[in-house]
Design an enzyme around this catalytic site. Structure first.
Site, PDB file in Angstrom:
ATOM      1  CE  LYS A   1      -2.722 -23.665 109.601  1.00  0.00           C
ATOM      2  NZ  LYS A   1      -1.292 -23.940 109.488  1.00  0.00           N
TER       3      LYS A   1
ATOM      4  NE  ARG B   1       6.245 -17.262 113.462  1.00  0.00           N
ATOM      5  CZ  ARG B   1       7.104 -17.980 112.737  1.00  0.00           C
ATOM      6  NH1 ARG B   1       8.221 -17.441 112.318  1.00  0.00           N
ATOM      7  NH2 ARG B   1       6.835 -19.242 112.449  1.00  0.00           N
TER       8      ARG B   1
HETATM    9  N1  BES Z   1      -0.614 -23.428 114.132  1.00  0.00           N
HETATM   10  C1  BES Z   1       0.351 -23.542 113.094  1.00  0.00           C
HETATM   11  C2  BES Z   1       1.478 -24.500 113.435  1.00  0.00           C
HETATM   12  C3  BES Z   1       1.138 -25.939 113.547  1.00  0.00           C
HETATM   13  C4  BES Z   1       0.784 -26.671 112.430  1.00  0.00           C
HETATM   14  C5  BES Z   1       1.288 -26.580 114.752  1.00  0.00           C
HETATM   15  C6  BES Z   1       0.529 -28.004 112.538  1.00  0.00           C
HETATM   16  C7  BES Z   1       1.045 -27.902 114.863  1.00  0.00           C
HETATM   17  C8  BES Z   1       0.655 -28.619 113.744  1.00  0.00           C
HETATM   18  C9  BES Z   1       1.009 -22.186 112.850  1.00  0.00           C
HETATM   19  O1  BES Z   1       0.187 -21.097 113.009  1.00  0.00           O
HETATM   20  C10 BES Z   1       1.463 -22.210 111.432  1.00  0.00           C
HETATM   21  O2  BES Z   1       0.651 -22.279 110.579  1.00  0.00           O
HETATM   22  N2  BES Z   1       2.788 -22.158 111.251  1.00  0.00           N
HETATM   23  C11 BES Z   1       3.375 -22.194 109.968  1.00  0.00           C
HETATM   24  C12 BES Z   1       4.457 -21.140 109.948  1.00  0.00           C
HETATM   25  C13 BES Z   1       4.994 -20.858 108.579  1.00  0.00           C
HETATM   26  C14 BES Z   1       3.960 -20.159 107.741  1.00  0.00           C
HETATM   27  C15 BES Z   1       6.229 -19.989 108.730  1.00  0.00           C
HETATM   28  C16 BES Z   1       3.953 -23.578 109.745  1.00  0.00           C
HETATM   29  O3  BES Z   1       4.492 -24.153 110.689  1.00  0.00           O
HETATM   30  O4  BES Z   1       3.844 -24.079 108.642  1.00  0.00           O
HETATM   31 MN    MN Z   2      -0.878 -20.566 111.285  1.00  0.00          MN
END
Ligand code: BES
Ligand code: MN
Ligand code: ZN
Length: 484
Positions: free
Chosen positions: A260, A334
């Site tokens: 990230k 997930r």
């Molecule tokens: N924990 C994050 C989702 C998240 C981000 C929740 C910001 C609340 C605030 C999750 O693990 C994630 O990174 N999801 C990605 C999925 C994508 C790579 C398909 C997302 O939502 O960008």
């Molecule tokens: Mn994530």
């Protein structure tokens, strides 16, 4: 590699909640200061009880009965003689209760009572305590101000305290920084709760996850020095309806190899918000002795970068049998949930509830205050929506939209764990989870944010186990009280 753990003087075990003994019994001899509520226009009927001097004070200080405006009234002895809260333009009794929570954060330390009990007295008492919450593990600069409240008429103190205790635990867990809360510490917190309520506790740690067939939990967590775990709690009598709670426990989400960027990573200590919420809810259920057979599953891991990290394009077997192609290591939630849901599903529960800070897409759809929930059963959807409004723990239904499921197709594996389109990301994440739930009668998935970015009435900035209070109310209505 340096293995020694730095000593941390901020030991959580030594902390005492500043919310203990905040509620005074109705008969308590403690002298309490009255709180008056003022509607707009006239000063409000409640204010007729004010002394002439106090009314002059309101006039002279130019106080207006705007929503949330507060006046501290002088008493004849020079001490605080009363507090007035403005209610101009409020919509309903639940909003009034939250404003009372805001009040409990602003007024001087002391002991108070409501001159006239607010219409939702129970939510007002809960809100008072939740509004007064501070996360003070590392700094006591707030001086542990305590504002006592005389219990309003007809309010069940035990019920208030079980809800508040759950919420405080959930907030504390989310607020704890990742250096002090990894999978082991999350597990210790769960074990503590299990001990308190006589629940059975079990955990599977590190490489044992492979031996016991949880390959996805292991894959996500294996790049961290702090091994992944599956935490399990069981409680209640086996002839009661089976309710299974599954919570995402990523103690820090770097994104893994799909790292990230800094600003997206900054808040990722809250990525165990689903686990915190599930534990908060479990505490409420057990303390209320709800007649359910409870199963709690928390897959927990650090999603880290390391030489052993899982990769985008890896194909990994899942517990349930489907092979999963990894599209992006940042969609780790997930994956750990899939194995935990498969485990929960083996008992064929009547209700499976999965809570997770799963997608940014849910925030794009609904913002940070209203988490989406997914369930196919319309009656459950309606009932949950309704209690979420009443408890001011708002939730909004989104669809498990079947046609999108096809987007999870993989060229080489049984399923791809993300889609190419990027649209409808919360829905497709939910559809991925749903593939691992085939035997449970009903399945509710909640994609929560777990965080309050700025102080709101009754909801101070920081961790927030969104949906715990609404779900508790929903489960109480559904399963009722245990027959004596
Ligand atoms: N924990 C994050 C989702 C998240 C981000 C929740 C910001 C609340 C605030 C999750 O693990 C994630 O990174 N999801 C990605 C999925 C994508 C790579 C398909 C997302 O939502 O960008
Ligand atoms: Mn994530
Ligand atoms: Zn995550």
């Amino acid at each position: 590699m340096l293995k020694m753990k730095a000593m941390n003087k901020h030991d959580s075990k030594k902390r005492k909640s500043n919310l203990m003994n905040v509620l005074l019994s109705k008969s308590s001899k403690v002298k309490t200061i009255p709180i008056f509520f003022a509607a707009p226009g006239s000063l409000g009927k409640d204010l007729e009880a004010l002394t002439k001097q106090q009314r002059a004070w309101l006039q002279d200080t130019g106080w207006k009965s705007d929503k949330g405006s507060i006046s501290i009234l002088p008493g004849t002895d020079g001490l605080v003689g009363g507090v007035v809260l403005g209610l101009g333009g409020i919509r309903d009794k639940a909003e009034m209760a939250l404003l009372i929570g805001q009040l409990a954060r602003s007024i001087p330390a002391g002991a108070y009572h409501f001159h006239e009990d607010p219409p939702d007295a129970e939510l007002s008492a809960i809100s008072w305590l939740m509004g007064g919450y501070y996360y003070d593990r590392y700094s006591d600069r707030h001086g542990r101000l305590v504002r006592h409240l005389r219990l309003p008429e007809g309010v069940d103190k035990d019920n208030v305290m079980r809800i508040v205790n759950g919420m405080v635990l959930g907030r504390d867990l989310i607020n704890t920084p990742p250096n002090d809360l990894g999978p082991a510490e999350l597990s210790a917190a769960a074990q503590h709760i299990a001990d308190q309520h006589g629940a059975e506790f079990k955990e599977i740690v590190g490489d044992d996850l492979l031996r016991e067939n949880y390959p996805l939990i292991h894959a996500v967590g294996r790049a961290s020095d702090r091994p992944p775990r599956l935490i399990e709690l069981r409680w209640g009598e086996s002839h009661h309806p089976k309710v299974t709670l599954v919570g995402k426990g990523i103690t820090f989400d770097t994104g893994g190899l799909n790292l990230k960027p800094g600003n997206s990573m900054a808040l990722m200590k809250k990525d165990m918000g689903g686990a915190a919420t599930v534990l908060a809810l479990a505490m409420m259920i057990m303390s209320a002795d709800l007649p359910v057979c409870l199963h709690v599953l928390v897959p927990t891991a650090d999603n880290n970068v390391g030489r052993d990290a899982f990769r985008p394009s890896d194909v990994i077997a899942s517990r349930q049998g489907m092979s999963v192609e990894i599209g992006n290591t940042d969609a780790e939630g997930r994956l750990v949930l899939a194995d935990a849901l498969a485990k929960g599903d083996e008992d064929e529960p009547e209700l499976m509830i999965c809570i997770a800070t799963l997608t940014g897409a849910a925030r794009v759809a609904l913002g940070v205050e209203v988490p989406p929930f997914y369930v196919d059963n319309d009656d459950i959807a309606q009932a949950l929506y309704q209690v979420s409004l009443e408890t001011r723990d708002p939730l909004w239904r989104m669809p498990f939209w079947k046609p999108y499921d096809a987007q999870l197709a993989s060229k080489i594996a049984d399923v791809n764990h993300i889609t190419d389109s990027g649209f409808g990301g919360s829905i497709t994440a939910g559809l991925f989870l749903k593939r691992f739930v085939t035997k449970a009668t009903d399945f509710i998935f909640l994609d929560i944010y777990g965080w309050v970015p700025q102080d709101r009435p009754g909801k101070p900035r920081g961790g927030e186990p969104q949906s715990a209070r609404a779900l508790f109310e929903f489960l109480k209505n559904r399963y009722g009280k245990r027959q004596a």
